[in-house]
Design a protein around this motif. Structure first.
Motif, PDB file in Angstrom:
ATOM      1  N   GLY A  15      -3.885   2.330   3.914  1.00 35.13           N
ATOM      2  CA  GLY A  15      -4.074   0.931   3.511  1.00 35.13           C
ATOM      3  C   GLY A  15      -4.580   0.855   2.086  1.00 35.13           C
ATOM      4  O   GLY A  15      -4.135   1.603   1.222  1.00 35.13           O
ATOM      5  N   PHE A  16      -5.532  -0.037   1.849  1.00 31.40           N
ATOM      6  CA  PHE A  16      -6.109  -0.187   0.519  1.00 31.40           C
ATOM      7  C   PHE A  16      -7.545   0.337   0.507  1.00 31.40           C
ATOM      8  O   PHE A  16      -8.429  -0.253  -0.104  1.00 31.40           O
ATOM      9  CB  PHE A  16      -6.070  -1.654   0.086  1.00 31.40           C
ATOM     10  N   ALA A  17      -7.772   1.451   1.194  1.00 31.15           N
ATOM     11  CA  ALA A  17      -9.115   2.037   1.191  1.00 31.15           C
ATOM     12  C   ALA A  17      -9.499   2.442  -0.228  1.00 31.15           C
ATOM     13  O   ALA A  17      -8.644   2.748  -1.062  1.00 31.15           O
ATOM     14  CB  ALA A  17      -9.162   3.240   2.121  1.00 31.15           C
ATOM     15  N   SER A  18     -10.793   2.446  -0.491  1.00 36.95           N
ATOM     16  CA  SER A  18     -11.288   2.759  -1.829  1.00 36.95           C
ATOM     17  C   SER A  18     -12.348   3.846  -1.773  1.00 36.95           C
ATOM     18  O   SER A  18     -12.934   4.105  -0.710  1.00 36.95           O
ATOM     19  CB  SER A  18     -11.884   1.505  -2.479  1.00 36.95           C
ATOM     20  N   SER A  27       0.821  -1.207   0.000  1.00 36.96           N
ATOM     21  CA  SER A  27       0.000   0.000   0.000  1.00 36.96           C
ATOM     22  C   SER A  27       0.856   1.259   0.000  1.00 36.96           C
ATOM     23  O   SER A  27       0.408   2.321  -0.426  1.00 36.96           O
ATOM     24  CB  SER A  27      -0.916   0.007   1.226  1.00 36.96           C
ATOM     25  N   SER A  41     -11.381  -2.364   2.521  1.00 34.87           N
ATOM     26  CA  SER A  41     -10.456  -2.623   1.421  1.00 34.87           C
ATOM     27  C   SER A  41     -10.879  -3.797   0.545  1.00 34.87           C
ATOM     28  O   SER A  41     -10.090  -4.256  -0.289  1.00 34.87           O
ATOM     29  CB  SER A  41      -9.051  -2.874   1.972  1.00 34.87           C
ATOM     30  N   SER A  69     -10.489  -3.203  -3.297  1.00 39.02           N
ATOM     31  CA  SER A  69      -9.073  -3.033  -3.660  1.00 39.02           C
ATOM     32  C   SER A  69      -8.341  -4.369  -3.616  1.00 39.02           C
ATOM     33  O   SER A  69      -7.547  -4.686  -4.514  1.00 39.02           O
ATOM     34  CB  SER A  69      -8.402  -2.037  -2.712  1.00 39.02           C
ATOM     35  N   GLU A  70      -8.597  -5.156  -2.575  1.00 36.46           N
ATOM     36  CA  GLU A  70      -7.941  -6.462  -2.473  1.00 36.46           C
ATOM     37  C   GLU A  70      -8.337  -7.364  -3.636  1.00 36.46           C
ATOM     38  O   GLU A  70      -7.491  -8.046  -4.226  1.00 36.46           O
ATOM     39  CB  GLU A  70      -8.300  -7.135  -1.146  1.00 36.46           C
TER      40      GLU A  70
END
Length: 588
Positions: free
Chosen positions: A519-522, A258, A332, A335-336
């Protein structure tokens, strides 16, 4: 990553066709072969979907010990299996793997072998000498395992949908699905199907039909760390250097990078061949790709940048919900999913990610809010978190009790039955007065489950094995033992000891000095109130017309206007996609 399924009962052998079908239903979890095996006494049938990682030439499971008749089906990786085999005098032949170590250890020691295993796993072992089926799950629940009782038989599987195919299981909307977006504890939204809790051993007696469960590992009894910070940092750095690289496979693998502290530390310690990051054009607030590029360049890895769109989300939602089995609250998720797709397209089988430090080293803003108070957090420059701070407003103007503050910060809906309050109160009681420990235990009982489960399920949908190196037993136990001041020194700087270890290792300043967690927030919540609003409304409305009464409040919430960061509509949309994915007899 593999898949396991099976059943035990007096007439189990008569149902081998059913078990074979259960294995086929989750064959995506193990593309290197799906087999089933009948125990020597015909009272258990075990299936296994095999993904060969440790040794590509190894024989697919399930496995049987000829001398004892013990049969094993196994999902996961034991990273210290060679050391355990040497310590216990268990010979491993060429082509044999960690599963063979577990098989022979179980035949020799039974469930007593679990404590020595360092890794992620869900397993089923049937011992004909005792007429018992044992189910066991790793310490922190990295690998899922579901079970149900039916007609004197116990059936189990890696995925809920495998068990709903075994027999009907009407939908049940658990109260926590409205309060924290995910069932808590061992509950699932399918009547009669339970999730085996992490670090739990279940024993099922075939002759009597009785079962018993026990916890085989806990954090609560660990003694607090007594050394000074300098000594703790040295010990922590040694554990990182020793334990994390052991989680790297002997083949090419990818890292979810990330650009934050946790994944960057993994990059320098594990040296992956490929790093994957997710960037959303026009969403600078969520973009850490520049830092990810610096890290990838430093370690000589390829950097794959995935740029999903709103249209990608609309197309992917049915796939996501089919993989998850039921709604889970995780910011996330999308994104994941897109990152795993990109990794699978490269032909890679293993992916690592940075789960763990936030929960054990006070990495979330909610931790700082509870430990330091709202004014201290806002005064430390965390003004963007004012919407979260507003949850702690109290009409009397007096500080909230810690338990109430934690509940308010975790809640995403209502808690009419007080279930979440009970879970948090229990966590704090088990922490013995240490608030930081209580926050960790509360996380593990609530928000942790969807994080670790979505990681496994989304990766498995692409036949990927997901690894979380920070969850090494020694690391987890050491972090839990640390005093709060070693974990967080000031409101805006959680994970103090990890930051200092990164600084000592020479990681770039933009990694260890970052104050914000992304992180991998969207931007999915904002999409659902913007370009995807008509589509989302139509999806939710369609499901609402057909849904059972218990599901309607969850769906109806998504038709009300929400703020930019409000996940209510996302939660409702996931519930709608989940409901639409159910067979008619299940959804009735």
């Amino acid at each position: 990553m593999c898949g396991i399924a099976g059943l035990a009962g007096a007439d189990a052998a008569r149902h081998q066709t059913t078990v074979a079908a259960m294995g086929i239903a989750q064959r995506h979890r193990g593309p290197d072969g799906t087999r089933h095996l009948i125990s020597s006494d015909n009272r258990a049938v075990l299936s296994m979907n095999t993904l060969l990682i440790v040794d590509p030439a190894a024989r697919p499971g399930p496995y049987e010990d000829p001398a004892s008749g013990v049969v094993l089906t196994f999902n996961g990786e034991i990273y210290n299996y060679r050391q355990v085999a040497a310590a216990w005098g268990i010979a491993l032949e060429p082509g044999e793997s960690d599963a063979h170590l577990v098989l022979r250890a179980w035949a020799k020691l039974g469930p007593g072998c679990l404590g020595a295993l360092d890794g992620m796993f869900a397993l089923a072992a049937y011992d004909p000498r005792e007429g018992q089926l044992f189910l066991a799950r790793d310490r922190l629940g990295e690998k899922p395992l579901y079970w149900r009782l039916d007609g004197g038989r116990l059936a189990f599987a890696s995925e809920v949908t495998t068990l709903t195919g075994y027999g009907t299981a009407p939908l049940v909307v658990r109260p926590e699905m409205l309060s924290i977006e995910t069932p808590a504890g061992v509950d699932t939204p399918f009547q009669g199907i339970q999730l085996l809790a992490p670090a739990t051993l279940l024993a099922f007696d075939v002759a009597t039909g009785s079962l018993a469960q026990q916890t085989w590992w806990t954090l609560e009894g660990l003694e607090p760390w007594q050394g000074d910070y300098k000594t703790a940092l040295a010990r922590f750095s040694t554990l990182l250097a020793d334990r994390v690289p052991l989680r790297a496979p002997g083949t090419d693998f990818a890292l979810l990078l990330s650009g934050g502290l946790d994944s960057a530390m993994l990059a320098y310690l594990m040296r992956p061949q490929v790093c994957v990051t997710v960037r959303y054009p026009g969403q600078d607030r969520l973009d850490e790709s520049a830092t990810a590029a610096v890290v990838a360049r430093d370690i000589g890895a390829e950097l794959a940048v995935v740029e999903p769109t709103a249209q990608d989300f609309a197309a992917a939602l049915p796939e996501i919900m089919h993989a998850l089995d039921y709604p889970m609250g995780n910011a996330s998720t999308f994104s994941e999913h897109m990152a795993y797709r990109a990794i699978a397209e490269r032909g890679i089988q293993v992916v690592a990610g940075g789960l763990g430090p936030d929960e054990f080293l006070m990495g979330y803003v909610r931790h700082a809010l509870v430990l330091f108070g709202p004014e201290a957090v806002l005064g430390a420059g965390m003004e963007s978190y004012r919407p979260l701070v507003s949850k702690l407003l109290h009409p009397v103007g007096e500080p909230l009790e810690s338990a109430e503050a934690i509940v308010r910060l975790i809640l995403r809906g209502q808690d009419p039955d007080g279930r979440l309050h009970e879970v948090v109160a229990d966590a704090l009681a088990r922490a013995g007065g240490d608030l930081a420990r209580g926050l960790t235990l509360a996380d593990l009982a609530t928000a942790w489950r969807p994080l670790v489960m979505t990681s496994d399920k989304l990766a498995s949908a692409f036949a990927l094995e997901r690894r979380s190196p920070f969850l090494a037993r020694d690391l987890v136990e050491f972090c839990y033992r640390l005093p709060v001041e070693h974990k967080i020194g000031e409101p805006a700087v959680g994970k103090r000891i990890l930051r200092d270890a990164a600084k000592a290792l020479g990681l770039p300043r933009e990694v260890w000095d970052s104050r914000d967690k992304l992180g991998f927030a969207s931007p999915v919540p904002s999409w659902l109130s913007g370009p995807l609003e008509p589509w989302a409304t139509a999806q939710i409305s369609s499901a609402l017309d057909q849904a059972p009464r218990s599901l309607r409040p969850l769906l109806a919430g998504g038709l009300r206007p929400g703020g930019r960061f409000d996940r209510t509509r996302m939660q409702s949309l996931m519930a709608a996609a989940w409901f639409n994915d159910q067979p008619a007899e299940t959804a009735a």
